[in-house]
Design a protein around this motif. Sequence first.
Motif, PDB file in Angstrom:
ATOM      1  N   GLN A 198       0.730  -1.349   0.118  1.00 57.00           N
ATOM      2  CA  GLN A 198      -0.207   0.011   0.013  1.00 57.00           C
ATOM      3  C   GLN A 198       0.616   1.363  -0.190  1.00 57.00           C
ATOM      4  O   GLN A 198       0.311   2.408  -0.802  1.00 57.00           O
ATOM      5  N   GLN A 199       1.468   1.361   1.033  1.00 58.27           N
ATOM      6  CA  GLN A 199       2.626   1.931   0.742  1.00 58.27           C
ATOM      7  C   GLN A 199       3.738   2.697  -0.355  1.00 58.27           C
ATOM      8  O   GLN A 199       3.369   3.887  -0.653  1.00 58.27           O
ATOM      9  N   THR A 200       4.199   1.615  -1.195  1.00 58.76           N
ATOM     10  CA  THR A 200       4.553   1.412  -2.341  1.00 58.76           C
ATOM     11  C   THR A 200       3.518   1.693  -3.613  1.00 58.76           C
ATOM     12  O   THR A 200       4.093   2.769  -4.265  1.00 58.76           O
ATOM     13  N   MET A 201       2.357   1.682  -3.873  1.00 54.89           N
ATOM     14  CA  MET A 201       1.544   1.810  -4.651  1.00 54.89           C
ATOM     15  C   MET A 201       0.828   3.569  -4.574  1.00 54.89           C
ATOM     16  O   MET A 201       1.066   4.152  -5.046  1.00 54.89           O
ATOM     17  N   ASN A 202       0.875   4.337  -3.000  1.00 57.94           N
ATOM     18  CA  ASN A 202       1.152   5.802  -2.438  1.00 57.94           C
ATOM     19  C   ASN A 202       1.797   6.118  -2.736  1.00 57.94           C
ATOM     20  O   ASN A 202       2.024   7.670  -4.006  1.00 57.94           O
ATOM     21  N   THR A 203       2.890   6.043  -2.379  1.00 56.11           N
ATOM     22  CA  THR A 203       4.402   6.361  -3.407  1.00 56.11           C
ATOM     23  C   THR A 203       4.773   6.466  -5.085  1.00 56.11           C
ATOM     24  O   THR A 203       4.756   8.243  -5.515  1.00 56.11           O
ATOM     25  N   LEU A 204       4.059   5.119  -5.599  1.00 56.12           N
ATOM     26  CA  LEU A 204       4.152   5.658  -7.024  1.00 56.12           C
ATOM     27  C   LEU A 204       3.044   6.462  -7.107  1.00 56.12           C
ATOM     28  O   LEU A 204       3.016   7.355  -8.370  1.00 56.12           O
ATOM     29  N   GLN A 205       1.990   6.717  -6.875  1.00 50.65           N
ATOM     30  CA  GLN A 205       0.511   7.600  -6.792  1.00 50.65           C
ATOM     31  C   GLN A 205       1.430   8.991  -7.279  1.00 50.65           C
ATOM     32  O   GLN A 205       1.244   9.656  -7.940  1.00 50.65           O
ATOM     33  N   SER A 206       2.169   8.839  -5.745  1.00 55.18           N
ATOM     34  CA  SER A 206       2.714  10.559  -5.687  1.00 55.18           C
ATOM     35  C   SER A 206       3.879  10.395  -6.740  1.00 55.18           C
ATOM     36  O   SER A 206       3.530  11.764  -7.169  1.00 55.18           O
ATOM     37  N   GLU A 207       4.463   9.713  -7.020  1.00 53.32           N
ATOM     38  CA  GLU A 207       5.290   9.942  -8.141  1.00 53.32           C
ATOM     39  C   GLU A 207       4.654  10.400  -9.634  1.00 53.32           C
ATOM     40  O   GLU A 207       4.717  11.311  -9.977  1.00 53.32           O
ATOM     41  N   ILE A 208       3.340   9.464 -10.468  1.00 49.04           N
ATOM     42  CA  ILE A 208       2.762   9.710 -11.085  1.00 49.04           C
ATOM     43  C   ILE A 208       2.319  11.066 -11.053  1.00 49.04           C
ATOM     44  O   ILE A 208       2.467  11.829 -12.417  1.00 49.04           O
ATOM     45  N   ALA A 209       1.373  11.228  -9.760  1.00 50.10           N
ATOM     46  CA  ALA A 209       0.786  12.454 -10.557  1.00 50.10           C
ATOM     47  C   ALA A 209       2.088  14.155  -9.816  1.00 50.10           C
ATOM     48  O   ALA A 209       1.369  14.622 -10.493  1.00 50.10           O
ATOM     49  N   GLY A 210       3.075  13.266  -9.270  1.00 49.16           N
ATOM     50  CA  GLY A 210       4.549  15.120  -9.364  1.00 49.16           C
ATOM     51  C   GLY A 210       4.521  15.267 -11.063  1.00 49.16           C
ATOM     52  O   GLY A 210       4.554  15.732 -11.513  1.00 49.16           O
ATOM     53  N   LEU A 211       5.405  13.792 -11.504  1.00 50.19           N
ATOM     54  CA  LEU A 211       5.522  14.139 -13.238  1.00 50.19           C
ATOM     55  C   LEU A 211       4.018  13.956 -14.038  1.00 50.19           C
ATOM     56  O   LEU A 211       4.723  14.756 -14.527  1.00 50.19           O
ATOM     57  N   ALA A 212       2.853  13.444 -13.767  1.00 50.08           N
ATOM     58  CA  ALA A 212       1.768  14.590 -14.463  1.00 50.08           C
ATOM     59  C   ALA A 212       1.993  15.667 -14.369  1.00 50.08           C
ATOM     60  O   ALA A 212       1.456  16.551 -15.148  1.00 50.08           O
ATOM     61  N   MET A 213       1.737  16.399 -13.430  1.00 48.84           N
ATOM     62  CA  MET A 213       2.161  17.597 -13.447  1.00 48.84           C
ATOM     63  C   MET A 213       2.844  18.668 -13.640  1.00 48.84           C
ATOM     64  O   MET A 213       2.882  18.914 -14.209  1.00 48.84           O
ATOM     65  N   GLN A 214       4.470  18.271 -13.574  1.00 50.69           N
ATOM     66  CA  GLN A 214       5.745  18.441 -14.441  1.00 50.69           C
ATOM     67  C   GLN A 214       4.994  18.411 -15.774  1.00 50.69           C
ATOM     68  O   GLN A 214       5.103  18.938 -16.491  1.00 50.69           O
ATOM     69  N   ALA A 215       4.923  17.290 -16.477  1.00 51.77           N
ATOM     70  CA  ALA A 215       3.894  17.267 -17.622  1.00 51.77           C
ATOM     71  C   ALA A 215       3.213  18.471 -18.224  1.00 51.77           C
ATOM     72  O   ALA A 215       3.151  18.796 -19.056  1.00 51.77           O
ATOM     73  N   ALA A 216       2.100  18.200 -17.213  1.00 50.09           N
ATOM     74  CA  ALA A 216       1.089  20.082 -17.751  1.00 50.09           C
ATOM     75  C   ALA A 216       1.470  20.740 -17.601  1.00 50.09           C
ATOM     76  O   ALA A 216       1.301  21.767 -18.251  1.00 50.09           O
ATOM     77  N   LYS A 217       2.237  20.999 -16.638  1.00 44.45           N
ATOM     78  CA  LYS A 217       3.097  22.319 -16.738  1.00 44.45           C
ATOM     79  C   LYS A 217       3.894  22.582 -17.601  1.00 44.45           C
ATOM     80  O   LYS A 217       3.385  23.874 -18.156  1.00 44.45           O
TER      81      LYS A 217
END
Length: 167
Positions: free
Chosen positions: A115-134
């Motif tokens: 669960q922690q790994t999934m949360n970490t991966l989701q945070s990283e994916i969200a961060g990458l998505a935000m950077q790409a969107a930016k």
Amino acid sequence: MIQFNASLIYTIINLVIFYLLLKKFLFKPVMGIMEKREKMIADGLQNATDTQNEAKQLKADYEKALSGAKEQSSQIVDKAHAEAKKEYNRILSEANEKAGIMLENAKKTIEVERQQTMNTLQSEIAGLAMQAAKKIVDEKTENQGNKGIYDQFLEGVGEAHGNTDID
């Protein structure tokens, strides 16, 4: 016929006296010794018989005690085997119980880590998505309509992760 003369009477008297003397001094002591000897032999035989009977009784008692000891030792061995089997089963069940608890704890730990790994991966994916969107939005910042979409997207992503401060 027989003539009775004085010598015959003296001979008869001598024989009677000799017989009485022999009876008193020889036959009685010899008979007493014989009776004592006979009694001693009879007592010896009786003692031997008593000793033999006592030995037979002791032998029977020892054989009975020996068979009782064999039965008792057999019971002790059987009891020890039963107790050892019971202890073996108890230790085995405790080990199985502990192994089950350890396995359950390991499963819980794996689930928490997953669960922690999934949360970490989701945070990283969200961060990458935000950077790409930016980056995409920065290129098209000239158009005000796109900036509103960008801000709306960033707000939605920030709220999903509990992070509303996006720069």
